[in-house]
Design a protein around this motif. Structure first.
Motif, mmCIF file in Angstrom:
data_model
loop_
_atom_site.group_PDB
_atom_site.id
_atom_site.type_symbol
_atom_site.label_atom_id
_atom_site.label_comp_id
_atom_site.label_asym_id
_atom_site.label_seq_id
_atom_site.Cartn_x
_atom_site.Cartn_y
_atom_site.Cartn_z
ATOM 1 N N LEU A 65 94.173 112.066 8.680
ATOM 2 C CA LEU A 65 94.175 113.198 9.611
ATOM 3 C C LEU A 65 95.522 113.905 9.608
ATOM 4 O O LEU A 65 95.584 115.137 9.656
ATOM 5 C CB LEU A 65 93.831 112.714 11.027
ATOM 6 C CG LEU A 65 93.744 113.824 12.093
ATOM 7 C CD1 LEU A 65 92.654 114.832 11.726
ATOM 8 C CD2 LEU A 65 93.475 113.220 13.467
ATOM 9 N N SER A 107 95.826 115.854 6.312
ATOM 10 C CA SER A 107 95.048 117.096 6.399
ATOM 11 C C SER A 107 95.732 118.087 7.333
ATOM 12 O O SER A 107 95.784 119.291 7.046
ATOM 13 C CB SER A 107 93.636 116.788 6.919
ATOM 14 O OG SER A 107 92.980 115.868 6.087
ATOM 15 N N THR A 162 82.593 114.744 13.565
ATOM 16 C CA THR A 162 82.026 114.158 12.347
ATOM 17 C C THR A 162 82.106 112.636 12.380
ATOM 18 O O THR A 162 81.134 111.935 12.066
ATOM 19 C CB THR A 162 82.749 114.690 11.099
ATOM 20 O OG1 THR A 162 82.643 116.120 11.052
ATOM 21 C CG2 THR A 162 82.145 114.097 9.834
ATOM 22 N N GLU A 180 90.978 119.021 14.371
ATOM 23 C CA GLU A 180 90.822 117.831 15.198
ATOM 24 C C GLU A 180 89.401 117.728 15.756
ATOM 25 O O GLU A 180 88.814 116.644 15.783
ATOM 26 C CB GLU A 180 91.837 117.870 16.354
ATOM 27 C CG GLU A 180 91.931 116.577 17.131
ATOM 28 C CD GLU A 180 93.089 116.576 18.105
ATOM 29 O OE1 GLU A 180 93.703 115.509 18.284
ATOM 30 O OE2 GLU A 180 93.373 117.643 18.697
ATOM 31 N N THR A 214 86.865 116.938 12.832
ATOM 32 C CA THR A 214 87.038 115.549 12.400
ATOM 33 C C THR A 214 86.482 114.579 13.430
ATOM 34 O O THR A 214 85.777 113.618 13.094
ATOM 35 C CB THR A 214 88.526 115.242 12.148
ATOM 36 O OG1 THR A 214 89.044 116.159 11.182
ATOM 37 C CG2 THR A 214 88.703 113.823 11.642
#
Length: 343
Positions: free
Chosen positions: A48, A51, A88, A82, A85
């Motif tokens: 994270l 990314s 998901t 954020e 992610t």
């Protein structure tokens, strides 16, 4: 500014993953007061953050000379990343690896105003200050060496991610099975309650019929039998109440109640075999189902690695929550903590 070759972008992604892991692990370790290997993966990388770092460079590049626009772009870009992610991961794994539900102006716990404002500030600091020495270091590395290092990291991180993904799916399946097992055990308890109560009444009614049909000389014997039947009835009521009171959301509590109930029932069956033939058959069937559930919940040697990895994942994400599987996740977290303290 920020004009890199594909392998350089990839190397930067891994570098940001590593720096993010250092920051998160240090921060969470301080809060938890013990070392925490933070993150979805077991290696020192948080995708994270990787990314997020790449995203900050990309969204700020067109507005680099305007700090305000860089700030706004960082707020929007990081918040979208954020949220996507978080949604998901929760959809795939049925748990949240972070939760802002307690924060002011949050949206479904995935994003909140505080984190959005922080991401904007971090974007400005990162792109205008931190990235400058990082870029200088990156461009000073010979491209051949950078290529080899990047390829090695790609293989390692890909393997780590695949195992982590498998474990996350395994954790999801365990949580789902635990909920199903709880439902099955609760139905088993209720059925056991009904059976015992019914059979207790049946025995007592049978004894009363015998008492009405026999002479005074046998009444004392019948009374003794009646007392025994009353004992069975009381036992049925006590077990029934225990079962009703023992219906819990915790799998270990359900298991303890059932074990205790089965032990008492078996003892009474052996004492009253004449009346309990059908009872014995059904209890045997219920007990067989119960042992199957217990067997499935007991880790096998071949699963030791995955159990260890799953426990590490749970301990490395103390903010992980799941509303649907809350009690099961808490059970697994407590178990992981107990195992870690034994070592």
């Amino acid at each position: 500014m920020f004009n890199y070759l594909p392998l350089q972008w990839l190397f930067l992604f891994y570098a940001y993953c590593f720096f993010g892991w250092c920051f998160e692990s240090t921060y969470v370790s301080i809060l938890q007061k013990h070392p925490v290997n933070r993150g979805f993966m077991r290696g020192p990388f948080l995708p994270l953050y990787g990314s997020g770092g790449i995203m900050m460079l990309i969204v700020s590049k067109p507005f680099y000379n305007n700090i305000l626009l860089v700030y706004i772009a960082g707020c929007v870009g990081a918040t979208v990343l954020e949220y996507v992610t978080g949604v998901t991961m929760e959809s795939l794994f049925k748990v949240r690896y972070w939760d802002y539900s307690h924060k002011f102006l949050n949206y479904k716990g995935h994003i909140c105003l505080e984190s959005t404002l922080f991401w904007g500030v971090l974007t400005v600091v990162f792109t205008h200050f931190l990235q400058i020495p990082i870029e200088q270091a990156l461009l000073s590395i010979p491209y051949n060496i950078l290529s080899i290092v990047t390829m090695i990291l790609t293989v390692y991180i890909s393997c780590d991610f695949m195992v982590a993904f498998k474990i996350a799916l395994d954790l999801r399946d365990v949580l789902i099975y635990m909920e199903k097992a709880k439902g099955e055990m609760q139905r088993m308890q209720k059925r056991l309650d009904v059976i015992i109560a019914f059979k207790g009444e049946e025995v007592m009614e049978g004894i009363e019929d015998v008492k009405d049909g026999i002479k005074d000389g046998i009444i004392n014997t019948a009374s003794g039998i009646s007392e025994k039947a009353a004992g069975i009835g009381d036992m049925a009521l006590n077990i029934g109440n225990g079962i009703t009171d023992g219906i819990s959301e915790r799998l270990d509590a359900l298991s303890d109640v059932l074990e205790n109930s089965f032990d008492k029932v078996k003892e009474k069956i052996s004492e009253s075999a004449e009346y309990m033939d059908n009872f014995r058959d059904e209890i045997t069937e219920l007990y067989a189902k119960y042992r199957i559930i217990k067997e499935r919940m007991t880790p096998k040697p071949i699963k030791n690695f995955y159990d260890w990895y799953r426990n590490r994942t749970i301990l490395g994400n103390p903010t992980m929550v799941s509303e649907k599987f809350k009690s099961s996740l808490e059970e697994m977290r407590e178990r992981a903590e107990r195992l870690s303290k034994r070592k």
